[in-house]
Design an enzyme around this catalytic site. Structure first.
Site, PDB file in Angstrom:
ATOM      1  N   GLN A   9       0.782  -1.250   0.045  1.00 49.45           N
ATOM      2  CA  GLN A   9      -0.168   0.037   0.039  1.00 49.45           C
ATOM      3  C   GLN A   9       0.812   1.213  -0.010  1.00 49.45           C
ATOM      4  O   GLN A   9       1.759   1.336   0.609  1.00 49.45           O
ATOM      5  CB  GLN A   9      -1.117   0.069   1.416  1.00 49.45           C
ATOM      6  CG  GLN A   9      -1.946   0.909   1.137  1.00 49.45           C
ATOM      7  CD  GLN A   9      -3.093   0.237   1.996  1.00 49.45           C
ATOM      8  OE1 GLN A   9      -3.289  -0.718   2.532  1.00 49.45           O
ATOM      9  NE2 GLN A   9      -4.090   1.220   2.381  1.00 49.45           N
ATOM     10  N   SER A  88       4.048  -6.607   2.535  1.00 50.29           N
ATOM     11  CA  SER A  88       2.831  -6.534   3.240  1.00 50.29           C
ATOM     12  C   SER A  88       1.719  -6.971   2.139  1.00 50.29           C
ATOM     13  O   SER A  88       1.816  -8.097   1.912  1.00 50.29           O
ATOM     14  CB  SER A  88       2.557  -5.011   3.516  1.00 50.29           C
ATOM     15  OG  SER A  88       1.271  -5.033   4.280  1.00 50.29           O
ATOM     16  N   LEU A  89       0.844  -6.217   1.813  1.00 51.98           N
ATOM     17  CA  LEU A  89       0.037  -6.329   0.975  1.00 51.98           C
ATOM     18  C   LEU A  89       0.320  -7.317  -0.596  1.00 51.98           C
ATOM     19  O   LEU A  89      -0.069  -8.211  -1.078  1.00 51.98           O
ATOM     20  CB  LEU A  89      -1.089  -5.270   0.129  1.00 51.98           C
ATOM     21  CG  LEU A  89      -1.406  -5.221  -1.308  1.00 51.98           C
ATOM     22  CD1 LEU A  89      -2.724  -6.069  -1.479  1.00 51.98           C
ATOM     23  CD2 LEU A  89      -1.933  -3.798  -1.500  1.00 51.98           C
ATOM     24  N   ARG A 113      -9.382  -8.878   2.751  1.00 51.27           N
ATOM     25  CA  ARG A 113      -8.283  -8.172   3.627  1.00 51.27           C
ATOM     26  C   ARG A 113      -8.275  -6.824   3.815  1.00 51.27           C
ATOM     27  O   ARG A 113      -8.338  -6.232   4.897  1.00 51.27           O
ATOM     28  CB  ARG A 113      -6.877  -8.488   3.091  1.00 51.27           C
ATOM     29  CG  ARG A 113      -5.568  -7.919   3.587  1.00 51.27           C
ATOM     30  CD  ARG A 113      -4.433  -8.138   2.816  1.00 51.27           C
ATOM     31  NE  ARG A 113      -3.063  -8.014   3.590  1.00 51.27           N
ATOM     32  CZ  ARG A 113      -2.454  -6.889   3.743  1.00 51.27           C
ATOM     33  NH1 ARG A 113      -2.961  -5.773   3.256  1.00 51.27           N
ATOM     34  NH2 ARG A 113      -1.362  -6.771   4.311  1.00 51.27           N
ATOM     35  N   HIS A 195      -0.147  -4.121  11.027  1.00 51.65           N
ATOM     36  CA  HIS A 195       0.821  -4.942  11.537  1.00 51.65           C
ATOM     37  C   HIS A 195       1.124  -4.697  13.041  1.00 51.65           C
ATOM     38  O   HIS A 195       2.202  -4.654  13.399  1.00 51.65           O
ATOM     39  CB  HIS A 195       2.281  -4.808  10.777  1.00 51.65           C
ATOM     40  CG  HIS A 195       1.737  -5.342   9.340  1.00 51.65           C
ATOM     41  ND1 HIS A 195       1.751  -6.530   8.793  1.00 51.65           N
ATOM     42  CD2 HIS A 195       1.849  -4.351   8.260  1.00 51.65           C
ATOM     43  CE1 HIS A 195       1.450  -6.510   7.487  1.00 51.65           C
ATOM     44  NE2 HIS A 195       1.513  -5.290   7.112  1.00 51.65           N
ATOM     45  N   GLN A 244       0.012 -12.408   9.187  1.00 46.71           N
ATOM     46  CA  GLN A 244       0.788 -11.365   8.486  1.00 46.71           C
ATOM     47  C   GLN A 244       0.306 -10.003   9.162  1.00 46.71           C
ATOM     48  O   GLN A 244       0.939  -8.917   9.338  1.00 46.71           O
ATOM     49  CB  GLN A 244       0.601 -11.317   7.123  1.00 46.71           C
ATOM     50  CG  GLN A 244       1.687 -10.475   6.315  1.00 46.71           C
ATOM     51  CD  GLN A 244       1.025  -9.846   5.039  1.00 46.71           C
ATOM     52  OE1 GLN A 244       0.084  -9.015   5.049  1.00 46.71           O
ATOM     53  NE2 GLN A 244       1.959 -10.007   4.217  1.00 46.71           N
TER      54      GLN A 244
END
Length: 293
Positions: A9, A88-89, A113, A195, A244
């Protein structure tokens, strides 16, 4: 060895993916398939939307995923990864690119998500902050000593760590970090504590979706944010992905392990060039570039 890395992101921009759509019938077909899967015209927002429209989590995450995975797909025989990782993503993009996940399954997971994270953000006011110029261990110690919820969230490169938590704890931690000599401790314009333990409601929701999705043996290893080591077992990949959202993104450690395991060419697949910048700060000796069709 070729390592392909996929952004998360923040890499979005107006017009993203339009060149792929206009130059490749395969890309056009996948974008149209995405519109049908999501139930709204995401391509129109990607190509013509304002910065504010693109910043909406339910748009940003699938948009970045689509740009990355469709680019990898239309590269065809030029896309030959020996290893992959995603920030991440971007980890879900990497899992589609290395054939662990089917394209539509990956897109549905990304959308679930995004919605789950948005809901979690609304439960408690929370945010993130970028910390520059301190050792990771010192940042971790200050976070542990700060009342409230505040944790290390993104280990982006040496000397650049993002912390995540409730608004008051982040504010207090930033003051302490500056006193400890941080070059910067800057609150980021994000809507939640990604996170961190505050994402637990989203983790539970996403875990259920992951559990019911088919994961197959990958074409090459993935270095996941949670474990940082090469993983090829679908059940282990699935388990790591489930944790995650509440665990830190150990990007520095993942890249270092990829280099240790033979990665010499790192190619960023998707919008922006943030990961190339981080690569240069992690290890200047490795070759970095941008994926092109």
């Amino acid at each position: 060895m070729k390592a392909y890395i996929f952004p998360g992101q923040g890499a979005q921009f107006t017009g993203m993916g339009q060149d792929l759509y206009e130059s490749s019938p395969k890309a056009k077909e996948l974008f149209q398939q995405a519109n049908e899967t999501l139930g709204f015209d995401i391509t129109k927002i990607m190509f013509e939307g304002t910065a504010d429209e693109l910043k909406e989590t339910k748009v940003t995450q699938p948009a970045i995923f689509l740009h990355s995975t469709i680019l990898a797909e239309v590269m065809g025989s030029n896309f030959k990864p020996d290893m992959v990782a995603g920030h991440s993503l971007g980890e879900i993009s990497a899992l589609v690119a290395n054939r662990t996940l089917a394209f539509t399954d990956g897109l549905q997971l990304v959308y679930k998500r995004a919605l789950a994270m948005q809901k979690a953000c609304e439960l408690e006011p929370s945010t993130m902050a970028a910390v520059l110029g301190l050792e990771d261990s010192l940042v971790e110690a200050i976070c542990a000593d700060t009342p409230g919820t505040v944790v290390a969230a993104n280990y982006n490169c040496p000397g650049q760590l993002v912390i995540s938590g409730d608004i008051n704890a982040i504010g207090l931690a930033c003051e302490k970090l500056k006193e400890a000599g941080a070059r910067r401790a800057l609150v980021l314009p994000v809507g939640g504590a990604f996170h961190s333990p505050l994402m637990e409601p989203a983790r539970e929701e996403l875990a259920a979706a992951i559990e019911s999705t088919v994961f197959t043996a990958p074409a090459c290893p993935i270095y996941q944010n949670v474990s940082t080591f090469a993983v090829t077992d679908p059940s282990e990949i699935k388990k790591n992905l489930m944790f995650q959202l509440t665990a830190p993104v150990k990007w520095t450690q993942s890249i270092q392990n990829m280099i240790k395991d033979g990665g010499t060419q790192f190619i960023e697949v998707g919008p922006g060039n943030v990961l190339q910048g981080l690569m240069r700060k992690i290890d200047r000796s490795v070759e970095t570039s941008k994926a092109e069709i």
